[in-house]
Design an enzyme around this catalytic site. Structure first.
Site, PDB file in Angstrom:
ATOM      1  N   VAL A 103      24.587  62.904  55.383  1.00 50.68           N
ATOM      2  CA  VAL A 103      24.783  63.254  56.830  1.00 50.68           C
ATOM      3  C   VAL A 103      24.163  64.770  56.942  1.00 50.68           C
ATOM      4  O   VAL A 103      23.444  64.968  57.928  1.00 50.68           O
ATOM      5  CB  VAL A 103      26.100  63.204  57.272  1.00 50.68           C
ATOM      6  CG1 VAL A 103      26.503  63.938  58.759  1.00 50.68           C
ATOM      7  CG2 VAL A 103      26.735  61.769  57.282  1.00 50.68           C
ATOM      8  N   THR A 150      33.467  62.809  58.407  1.00 50.89           N
ATOM      9  CA  THR A 150      34.504  61.832  59.183  1.00 50.89           C
ATOM     10  C   THR A 150      35.782  62.210  58.492  1.00 50.89           C
ATOM     11  O   THR A 150      35.949  62.134  57.326  1.00 50.89           O
ATOM     12  CB  THR A 150      34.116  60.425  58.586  1.00 50.89           C
ATOM     13  OG1 THR A 150      32.783  60.060  58.952  1.00 50.89           O
ATOM     14  CG2 THR A 150      35.226  59.403  59.138  1.00 50.89           C
ATOM     15  N   PHE A 164      26.745  58.944  63.818  1.00 51.89           N
ATOM     16  CA  PHE A 164      26.627  57.643  63.785  1.00 51.89           C
ATOM     17  C   PHE A 164      25.451  57.054  63.258  1.00 51.89           C
ATOM     18  O   PHE A 164      25.091  55.798  63.529  1.00 51.89           O
ATOM     19  CB  PHE A 164      26.889  57.069  65.153  1.00 51.89           C
ATOM     20  CG  PHE A 164      28.078  57.416  65.843  1.00 51.89           C
ATOM     21  CD1 PHE A 164      29.493  56.842  65.562  1.00 51.89           C
ATOM     22  CD2 PHE A 164      28.123  58.524  66.710  1.00 51.89           C
ATOM     23  CE1 PHE A 164      30.717  57.238  66.256  1.00 51.89           C
ATOM     24  CE2 PHE A 164      29.508  58.926  67.060  1.00 51.89           C
ATOM     25  CZ  PHE A 164      30.598  58.302  67.180  1.00 51.89           C
ATOM     26  N   LEU A 165      24.873  57.735  62.295  1.00 49.10           N
ATOM     27  CA  LEU A 165      23.466  57.185  61.696  1.00 49.10           C
ATOM     28  C   LEU A 165      23.724  56.280  60.635  1.00 49.10           C
ATOM     29  O   LEU A 165      25.109  56.058  59.976  1.00 49.10           O
ATOM     30  CB  LEU A 165      23.030  58.585  61.091  1.00 49.10           C
ATOM     31  CG  LEU A 165      23.370  59.348  59.809  1.00 49.10           C
ATOM     32  CD1 LEU A 165      23.401  58.968  58.554  1.00 49.10           C
ATOM     33  CD2 LEU A 165      22.966  60.746  59.810  1.00 49.10           C
ATOM     34  N   LEU A 212      25.755  40.858  63.569  1.00 48.54           N
ATOM     35  CA  LEU A 212      26.247  39.452  63.453  1.00 48.54           C
ATOM     36  C   LEU A 212      25.310  38.613  62.685  1.00 48.54           C
ATOM     37  O   LEU A 212      24.849  37.442  62.744  1.00 48.54           O
ATOM     38  CB  LEU A 212      26.097  38.689  65.155  1.00 48.54           C
ATOM     39  CG  LEU A 212      26.947  39.041  65.890  1.00 48.54           C
ATOM     40  CD1 LEU A 212      26.878  38.364  67.271  1.00 48.54           C
ATOM     41  CD2 LEU A 212      28.594  38.768  65.239  1.00 48.54           C
ATOM     42  N   LYS A 213      24.938  39.345  61.384  1.00 51.78           N
ATOM     43  CA  LYS A 213      24.280  38.825  60.340  1.00 51.78           C
ATOM     44  C   LYS A 213      25.011  38.453  59.332  1.00 51.78           C
ATOM     45  O   LYS A 213      25.683  39.331  58.635  1.00 51.78           O
ATOM     46  CB  LYS A 213      23.233  39.742  60.050  1.00 51.78           C
ATOM     47  CG  LYS A 213      22.066  38.964  59.205  1.00 51.78           C
ATOM     48  CD  LYS A 213      20.605  39.949  58.820  1.00 51.78           C
ATOM     49  CE  LYS A 213      20.118  39.424  57.715  1.00 51.78           C
ATOM     50  NZ  LYS A 213      18.814  40.033  57.501  1.00 51.78           N
ATOM     51  N   CYS A 215      30.374  54.205  54.179  1.00 52.70           N
ATOM     52  CA  CYS A 215      31.133  54.354  55.606  1.00 52.70           C
ATOM     53  C   CYS A 215      31.910  53.205  55.858  1.00 52.70           C
ATOM     54  O   CYS A 215      33.309  53.773  55.880  1.00 52.70           O
ATOM     55  CB  CYS A 215      30.175  54.209  56.932  1.00 52.70           C
ATOM     56  SG  CYS A 215      29.175  56.060  56.592  1.00 52.70           S
ATOM     57  N   LYS A 260      35.091  52.949  53.686  1.00 54.37           N
ATOM     58  CA  LYS A 260      36.081  53.978  53.387  1.00 54.37           C
ATOM     59  C   LYS A 260      36.823  54.136  54.685  1.00 54.37           C
ATOM     60  O   LYS A 260      37.934  54.506  54.547  1.00 54.37           O
ATOM     61  CB  LYS A 260      35.069  55.177  53.111  1.00 54.37           C
ATOM     62  CG  LYS A 260      35.833  56.689  53.006  1.00 54.37           C
ATOM     63  CD  LYS A 260      34.831  57.851  52.843  1.00 54.37           C
ATOM     64  CE  LYS A 260      33.734  57.974  53.939  1.00 54.37           C
ATOM     65  NZ  LYS A 260      34.351  58.601  55.238  1.00 54.37           N
TER      66      LYS A 260
END
Length: 446
Positions: A11, A121, A150-151, A248-249, A258, A261
């Protein structure tokens, strides 16, 4: 603006480089001299497409520098961005020791008014606690900002320079205005909230996306029972604007730094206020179990047991275009195979070194390319959807495998890819595909 970014992990490094690209003067700070030496010599300690070139261009332009000198960087900057790691403790809670230490060092270095923005975060209430910590060590004026990121790894530069939205949590309007001005070149979707709401937005967003992944994987498991195709189901769902097509995959579950955690941390946050987050607990449970579908499929194929078999693994990173293997499904899948006497051959285009650092080098045959990995294997499991794997010649692949058995954990291949091959093919939520031929499912009686 003059900006210091503390922490050159994923980040911090991407954010620092991109802020420099916007025309700001950025100093990136890290307490690891080796990492700073690498950055100053033109290297990048993480794999992210395009980052090395962007960093080099901004260093050459004099807009970006790297140092271990935190006090010096703080004194030269108006905005301090905290992007240090908050790794999970065994309980699932975020470890805040690193960010606490950075806050204390900032306080002792301050030489005037600063805006201190937390991009790491952190649990709800952390910004307030850090502000009190800083006030206990300095009489200089500052304002606290929550600036969640939000990367996505693999598309981090695009996500940073072209974000869906910017969230700014602030108690001071003038500080919020300054941060909005900093981000104005990126998007008009700038949302200013109170600090605690901004902290919560980060956790809530990741928890919701993790929920979508676990949901579609549950749907995939039902599709395998009833003869439906989850890819068609997901496409049909995705056209509904209330649902959307992203995340939705179906596959073998999420991993990385991320989602695992943050879902566990939010469960702990809820627990601290006497609330049991039942839905999110189920999301985590579904995700944990989903990766073992690969094992279950292998056990179905080799009903005599897996001991002594040779299994090839394609993909070790938790997703393509990154070298991040943290909580990658491959870790548990390979460990289970090795523990059960399986000879494992493994390959990843980028992530082998990082994987070995977590898993160890023993017990697995590490290969240099995809075809060598598949050579002589009793079955091949595709765990990461790298382009290198999706573009493989399946007719050539079946000639190097001992048996043409392919378990596609990411639904990379389609029916037309399999036609004309002899593959015994298993994917996720697409039971009609087997050996490249659609099989008629039995009539369901209720």
């Amino acid at each position: 603006m003059n900006i210091t970014v503390i922490g050159t992990g994923y980040v911090g490094l991407v954010s620092g480089v991109c802020f420099a690209e916007l025309g700001n003067k950025v100093i990136c700070v890290d307490n690891d001299p080796g990492k700073i030496d690498t950055l100053n010599s033109g290297g990048i300690p993480i794999y992210e497409p395009g980052l090395k070139e962007l960093a080099a261009a901004n260093r050459m332009a004099g807009k970006l520098s790297f140092t271990t000198d935190l006090p010096g960087a703080v004194r030269q900057s108006d905005i301090i961005i905290l992007a240090v790691g908050t790794p999970p403790l065994p309980s699932g809670e975020a470890n805040l020791a690193f960010i606490d230490q950075a806050a204390l060092e900032i306080a002792e270095a301050m030489n005037g008014y600063k805006i201190i923005a937390v991009k790491s975060t952190v649990p709800v209430g952390t910004n307030e606690r850090l502000a009190n910590l800083i006030r206990s060590r300095t009489d200089k004026r500052f304002d606290s900002i929550s600036l969640p990121e939000f990367l996505r790894e693999g598309s981090a530069i695009k996500d940073t320079l072209h974000p869906d939205r910017i969230i700014i949590g602030a108690d001071c309007q003038s500080a919020a205005d300054t941060m909005a001005l900093l981000h104005k070149p990126l998007t008009e979707q700038i949302v200013v909230t109170d600090i605690r709401s901004a902290e919560m937005i980060k956790y809530a967003s990741n928890a919701f996306l993790a929920t979508k992944i676990s949901f579609i994987n549950e749907i995939a498991n039902i599709c395998e029972k009833v003869g439906a195709d989850v890819t068609q189901v997901a496409e049909g769902m995705g056209y509904d604007k209330r649902i959307g097509s992203s995340f939705l995959k179906a596959g073998i579950g999420y991993g990385g730094s991320c989602f695992p955690k943050d879902t566990r941390a939010l469960i702990q946050i809820a627990g601290h206020v006497d609330y049991e987050f039942k839905l999110l607990r189920s999301v985590v449970e579904v995700n944990q179990d989903q990766r073992f579908n690969v094992i279950r499929k292998l056990e179905t194929i080799f009903d005599g047991g897996l001991h002594g078999k040779t299994i090839a693994i394609w993909g070790l990173a938790f997703k393509p275009n990154t070298d991040d293997v943290r909580d990658s499904p491959a870790l548990e899948i390979i460990q289970h195979l090795v523990d059960n006497g399986v000879k494992v051959k493994a390959y990843d285009p980028i992530a082998i070194d990082n994987f070995q650092a977590l898993f160890g080098k023993e017990g697995v045959a590490w290969c240099d390319n995809a075809m060598d990995t598949a050579q002589g294997a009793d079955a091949l499991c595709l765990l990461t959807e790298w382009d290198e794997f999706s573009g493989v010649d399946l007719k050539q692949l079946q000639t190097v495998l001992k048996r043409p058995i392919l378990i596609d954990g990411r639904n990379v291949f389609k029916e037309e890819n399999l036609l004309g091959t002899d593959f015994i093919y298993y994917s996720v939520g697409r039971p009609s595909l087997n050996q490249g031929v659609k099989q008629q499912m039995p009539v369901l009686l209720f």
